[in-house]
Design an enzyme around this catalytic site. Structure first.
Site, PDB file in Angstrom:
ATOM      1  N   ASP A 260       2.551   2.469   9.705  1.00 42.07           N
ATOM      2  CA  ASP A 260       1.221   2.706   9.829  1.00 42.07           C
ATOM      3  C   ASP A 260       0.322   1.606   9.856  1.00 42.07           C
ATOM      4  O   ASP A 260       0.758   0.655   9.016  1.00 42.07           O
ATOM      5  CB  ASP A 260       0.961   3.981   8.881  1.00 42.07           C
ATOM      6  CG  ASP A 260       0.968   3.531   7.609  1.00 42.07           C
ATOM      7  OD1 ASP A 260       2.049   2.902   7.113  1.00 42.07           O
ATOM      8  OD2 ASP A 260       0.311   3.796   6.711  1.00 42.07           O
TER       9      ASP A 260
ATOM     10  N   GLU B  80       1.909   4.590   4.231  1.00 44.91           N
ATOM     11  CA  GLU B  80       1.856   3.447   3.176  1.00 44.91           C
ATOM     12  C   GLU B  80       0.080   3.321   2.947  1.00 44.91           C
ATOM     13  O   GLU B  80      -0.120   3.100   1.697  1.00 44.91           O
ATOM     14  CB  GLU B  80       2.235   2.254   3.337  1.00 44.91           C
ATOM     15  CG  GLU B  80       2.437   1.102   2.197  1.00 44.91           C
ATOM     16  CD  GLU B  80       1.043   0.408   2.116  1.00 44.91           C
ATOM     17  OE1 GLU B  80       0.955  -0.310   1.157  1.00 44.91           O
ATOM     18  OE2 GLU B  80       0.413   0.357   3.071  1.00 44.91           O
TER      19      GLU B  80
END
Length: 481
Positions: free
Chosen positions: A117, A184
């Protein structure tokens, strides 16, 4: 009186002798180069394509399914041997866990981490990018786009390295695990945290875990011309306190001696007036021990004798915000809410104070200290969202794993100084301490001072040459371990 001066002079001579002795014996740490250096040719287009999938971190219910599944398909097609020969699991639909079984089951596995991400590219800044943030444009020797640094560069480098090793027919003795989270940037709860728990439930114990966090810095460490590889051995904790006041308001023409805003303002002032004390935490001590011997003589003398020059060291670190963050738990107001109209005294006032905790500073102690400093029953204090994360444990920089990792880092640049470091942000690595006490944080991407604003910023990019070095770093790491 003469006797007194003789004693003082004698003590001064002793101090000088000790200082000089400790300075002259303050020697560099040496980490030999490794045997299995690789020099693969690398395809930058695998990173270019990965950047084009807008895997932006949102709330779990807002995730872009097509972006993540598209990235998965790109991984499958670009790294077909990895996809077909390694055991692959999808965790919570979007995170990926690969296991490359080793030939020697007695050896503890190696865990390599990255995340898929990225943070958004702010709409208001799009016209400031040299190339669109999700284009993956390769221009003038650079790959541009959101995620090139954080953290698709490492993601693609790990996979590319594994694919190239598989093409050679390489079989690792030690099992290698790849942990690729999908959230994350918003805490890692459904990605890395879930993966770590799953590995723990299976009884996994890793020899070493390597995640992002440290950098290969050029011209960033003051006083040094040589590059410094900053390897995170711990990361700061996280907590926010909500301060609130609720007392009678009224018309602004008849103000009471104390209002909700004034009471809250006093509380914030008292906290700001008493910052957390400075100290040298174990990761910073590791930095002092590794970087200190390489500094010019006077700075080397200060680092070699922190028992005497600690106040001087602290005064230097306090000159920059990033330096100050390394020597104490930071506290800073980030939100203030009160009032609805200019002629109405508000009944309620609320503020949030954010803390980033040094290793050793516990959340409960922070709360008790804040209450004592504020010393006002009108001000209510609670932990925001019931979320308090202590600093991570500190991984040993004297371990054989750290020494081996340091030698592998020197494959990128043999002139580099490798040093422990305290990561002031948060990484997915913090979830993995239940399966290993050797959790390190390092991205093999060469970094210059002008690159620092690119992290989560405008014109994020990585050079094609840096991507090649990253791939060969991970390939060497897999062979050497």
């Amino acid at each position: 009186m003469k006797v007194f001066f003789k004693i003082v002079l004698g003590l001064l001579v002793v101090v000088i002798i000790i200082v000089l002795y400790k300075t002259l014996t303050f020697r560099s740490k040496s980490y030999p180069l490794v045997r299995h250096k690789t020099n693969f040719e690398v395809d930058p287009n695998v990173l270019k394509k990965a950047i084009q999938f807008e895997t932006i971190s949102h709330k779990p219910e807002m995730i872009d399914d097509s972006a993540f599944t598209g990235l998965h398909r790109h991984i499958e097609s670009s790294f077909s041997l990895v996809d077909s020969l390694l055991e692959k699991e999808k965790i919570n639909q979007y995170s990926l866990l690969y296991t490359w079984q080793g030939t020697d089951k007695s050896k503890q596995p190696l865990v390599l981490m990255a995340h898929m991400d990225v943070v958004p590219a702010e709409y208001a800044t799009l016209n400031e990018w040299d190339y669109p943030p999700f284009s993956g444009a390769i221009e003038e020797g650079y790959i541009y786009g959101r995620g090139t640094i954080d953290d698709k560069g490492c993601l693609m480098a790990i996979l590319h390295a594994a694919e190239l090793l598989l093409e050679e027919g390489y079989k690792p003795e030690r099992t290698i695990i790849f942990s690729f989270g999908h959230d994350e940037e918003i805490g890692g709860e459904y990605g890395a945290e879930t993966i770590a728990k799953k590995l723990e439930e299976r009884g996994a114990k890793a020899s070493m875990v390597l995640d992002e966090g440290g950098v290969l810095s050029y011209g960033i460490v003051p006083g040094l011309e040589r590059p410094v590889a900053l390897v995170g051995t711990s990361e700061k904790g996280y907590m926010s306190l909500e301060l609130s006041v609720n007392i009678a308001g009224g018309h602004s023409s008849m103000p009471a001696p104390q209002t909700a805003i004034s009471a809250l303002n006093k509380a914030l002032y008292r906290l700001n007036d008493k910052p957390m004390p400075n100290r040298i935490s174990p990761p910073l001590q590791g930095f002092v021990n590794h970087v200190g011997p390489e500094l010019p003589f006077l700075q080397k003398m200060a680092f070699a004798n922190t028992w005497l020059f600690k106040p001087l060291i602290f005064s230097v670190y306090r000159q920059t915000a990033s330096g100050a963050a390394l020597i104490h738990t930071t506290q800073v107001p980030t939100i203030f809410q009160s009032g609805v109209k200019d002629n109405v005294i508000p009944q309620r006032a609320k503020a949030v104070v954010n803390y980033r905790l040094l290793p050793g500073d516990e959340p409960d102690e922070i709360i008790s200290r804040a209450l004592k400093i504020i010393d006002d029953t009108l001000v209510k204090v609670r932990v925001l969202n019931d979320l308090s994360i202590p600093a991570s444990p500190v991984s040993d920089y004297r371990s054989e794993e750290f020494k081996k990792l340091s030698g592998i880092i020197r494959v990128i640049d043999s002139n580099v100084i490798v040093s422990p470091y305290l990561v002031i942000g948060a990484t997915d690595g913090r979830f993995f301490y239940n399966i290993s006490d050797k959790v390190y944080r390092f991205s093999p991407i060469p970094f210059y001072e002008e690159d620092l604003p690119r992290i989560h910023g405008i014109n994020e990019r990585i050079s094609v040459e840096a991507f090649k070095k990253s791939v060969n770093f991970y390939a060497t790491l897999m062979k050497e371990f």
